[in-house]
Design a protein around this motif. Structure first.
Motif, short mmCIF file in Angstrom:
data_model
loop_
_atom_site.label_atom_id
_atom_site.label_comp_id
_atom_site.label_asym_id
_atom_site.label_seq_id
_atom_site.Cartn_x
_atom_site.Cartn_y
_atom_site.Cartn_z
N VAL A 131 0.27 -1.42 0.16
CA VAL A 131 0.09 -0.16 0.13
C VAL A 131 0.56 1.52 0.17
CG1 VAL A 131 -0.23 0.22 2.25
CG2 VAL A 131 -1.36 0.92 1.37
N ASN A 132 2.64 0.91 0.34
CA ASN A 132 2.80 2.08 0.54
C ASN A 132 3.71 2.83 -0.68
OD1 ASN A 132 2.39 1.25 2.85
ND2 ASN A 132 4.62 2.25 3.48
N CYS A 133 2.46 3.14 -1.81
CA CYS A 133 2.81 3.67 -3.21
C CYS A 133 1.75 4.74 -3.98
CB CYS A 133 3.06 2.36 -4.37
SG CYS A 133 1.22 1.06 -4.00
N PRO A 217 8.68 -5.73 8.87
CA PRO A 217 9.09 -6.32 8.28
C PRO A 217 9.44 -5.48 6.55
CG PRO A 217 6.95 -6.86 8.03
CD PRO A 217 7.34 -6.04 9.37
N GLU A 218 9.45 -4.07 7.36
CA GLU A 218 10.26 -3.26 6.53
C GLU A 218 12.38 -3.34 6.41
OE1 GLU A 218 8.58 0.56 5.97
OE2 GLU A 218 6.96 -0.02 5.97
N CYS A 219 11.95 -4.33 7.60
CA CYS A 219 13.72 -3.77 7.80
C CYS A 219 14.32 -4.80 7.23
CB CYS A 219 13.63 -4.03 9.18
SG CYS A 219 13.23 -2.78 10.64
N SER A 232 3.83 -5.95 11.55
CA SER A 232 3.56 -5.06 11.12
C SER A 232 2.68 -3.57 12.30
CB SER A 232 1.80 -4.84 10.82
OG SER A 232 0.82 -5.27 11.71
N THR A 233 2.98 -3.18 12.61
CA THR A 233 2.86 -1.86 13.95
C THR A 233 1.67 -2.48 14.45
OG1 THR A 233 1.37 0.01 12.45
CG2 THR A 233 4.07 0.61 12.93
N SER A 234 0.09 -3.34 14.13
CA SER A 234 -0.17 -3.62 15.21
C SER A 234 0.24 -4.62 15.95
CB SER A 234 -1.29 -3.65 14.45
OG SER A 234 -1.92 -4.30 13.00
N TYR A 285 9.09 12.03 6.77
CA TYR A 285 7.75 12.79 6.38
C TYR A 285 6.16 12.30 7.13
CZ TYR A 285 10.02 10.97 2.32
OH TYR A 285 11.80 11.89 0.94
N MET A 286 6.33 11.52 8.18
CA MET A 286 5.13 11.11 8.90
C MET A 286 5.32 11.92 10.31
SD MET A 286 3.18 8.34 9.10
CE MET A 286 3.08 7.06 8.11
N LYS A 287 6.61 13.24 10.37
CA LYS A 287 6.57 13.63 11.67
C LYS A 287 6.29 15.07 11.21
CE LYS A 287 7.12 10.84 15.53
NZ LYS A 287 6.95 9.61 15.18
P1 13P Z 1 2.32 -0.80 8.92
O1 13P Z 1 0.84 0.61 8.87
O2 13P Z 1 1.17 -1.40 7.66
O3 13P Z 1 2.19 -1.05 9.76
O4 13P Z 1 3.39 -0.10 7.97
C1 13P Z 1 4.17 1.07 8.46
C2 13P Z 1 4.50 1.89 7.90
O5 13P Z 1 5.69 1.86 7.00
C3 13P Z 1 3.64 2.91 6.94
O6 13P Z 1 4.43 3.85 6.62
#
Ligand code: 13P
Ligand code: SF4
Length: 331
Positions: A131-133, A217-219, A232-234, A285-287
């Protein structure tokens, strides 16, 4: 209005002065009611934003909320691709993003025109995209996934189905190992999750030998190989709540620690350190989102995220497929 639009072009957000005596939390709550707006926040947002959100979650949870909300306005305290996903799922609603420059390095690592060429090399493969796209990339996909459901989505497909996975090579490689499938990977990555220092983490583990080391898992693989739990974060948040351990070294963006501390006040959470002098890893970006920007964007209904109807139409199906599979699997 013209000044605001110029500001948006240059700064990416409304920079109107705010009366310093205002209680922003109260004002934002008033605006929510007045405009029938819902504030959705990702776990990586500043704690003060998380604390006034109507829903806090990971990318999957936020998409599910965006698809079912009854609100007229969705204020997305997150990054651009998340607001786009909300717009695709609820095109009749107004979607606001407090700062248009809240992008994503992972999304930037996969320009849609190059991905389209990449796809042409594999005409018998389907494309699963994280989804990160961008919305354009989703429109080129067959199924979208998040880090909460990528393994299950790949597992749900027939074993002989050939698959291209993008843009995150680390998540893709993780899914490849978990499912035993031979995915063709796009070579993209998140700069935040690739920055963790193995050496500094090992040092911390020696200092806190009973701590559990948990990672997103993005690591990179070497880091995931050393983890006690990957999710994932949750998933990470749930693990810390259910685990008997009282100390955790957390390898993801440090914003999640706010919810971990709220959920398990007696436990200790140590952010995994990056490859530089900093103590933790923040997503720049988030911050970018702040309480002031949330307030101004709700007050002025700007910046708004909108998309061409053709892109919405093409990107909707792969996201809906993800939501359907997730619902079927109870995710
Ligand atoms: P999740 O929200 O799926 O854990 O992904 C983390 C993330 O990198 C969001 O940009
Ligand atoms: Fe993108 Fe990484 Fe920031 Fe998530 S943490 S928004 S993947 S740059």
């Amino acid at each position: 209005m013209i000044t605001y639009l110029t500001e948006l072009d240059t700064k990416g957000y409304i920079d109107e002065p705010i009366d310093p005596t205002l209680d922003l939390v109260e004002e934002i709550n008033k605006l929510k009611k007045e405009k029938n707006a819902v504030l959705l926040a990702h776990y990586y947002q500043e704690p003060e934003i998380q604390d006034i959100a109507d829903y806090i979650g990971d990318s999957l949870g936020l998409s599910q909320q965006a698809a079912k909300t009854q609100a007229d306005v969705i204020v997305f305290a997150g990054v651009h691709f998340m607001a786009e996903t909300a717009k695709i799922l609820s095109p009749q609603k107004k979607v606001l993003l407090p700062d248009l420059k809240a992008g994503c390095s992972l999304s930037d690592s996969c320009p849609p025109h190059l991905f389209a060429k990449f796809k042409e090399q594999y005409p018998d493969h389907i494309a699963i995209t994280y989804v990160n796209c961008t919305a354009e990339l989703k429109a080129l996909s067959d199924i979208v996934c998040t880090s909460s459901n990528a393994v299950q989505i790949v597992d749900s497909l027939p074993p002989d189905q050939k698959i291209i996975f993008g843009p995150d090579k680390n998540l893709g490689d993780y899914v490849r190992r978990k499912t035993g499938r031979d995915l063709v990977l796009w070579n993209g990555a998140c700069m935040v999750h690739e920055l963790f220092s193995q050496e500094r983490i090992q040092h911390l583990r020696r200092q806190f030998p009973h701590a559990k080391f948990i990672a997103h898992p993005e690591c990179e693989k070497e880091l995931l190989d050393a983890a006690d739990y990957i999710g994932s974060t949750s998933g990470l948040l749930k693990y810390t709540q259910e685990s008997d351990s009282d100390t955790f070294i957390v390898a993801t963006e440090s914003g999640i620690i706010h919810q971990m501390e709220k959920a398990s006040p007696g436990k200790t959470f140590i952010p995994a350190p990056p490859n530089n002098a900093c103590a933790c890893n923040d997503c720049p970006y988030m911050k970018l989102n702040t309480l002031e920007k949330v307030y101004n964007c709700m007050k002025f209904d700007l910046p708004e995220v909108d998309l061409p109807a053709g892109i919405i139409a093409r990107a909707k199906r792969p996201i809906e497929r993800m939501l359907e599979i997730s619902e079927r699997l109870g995710l």
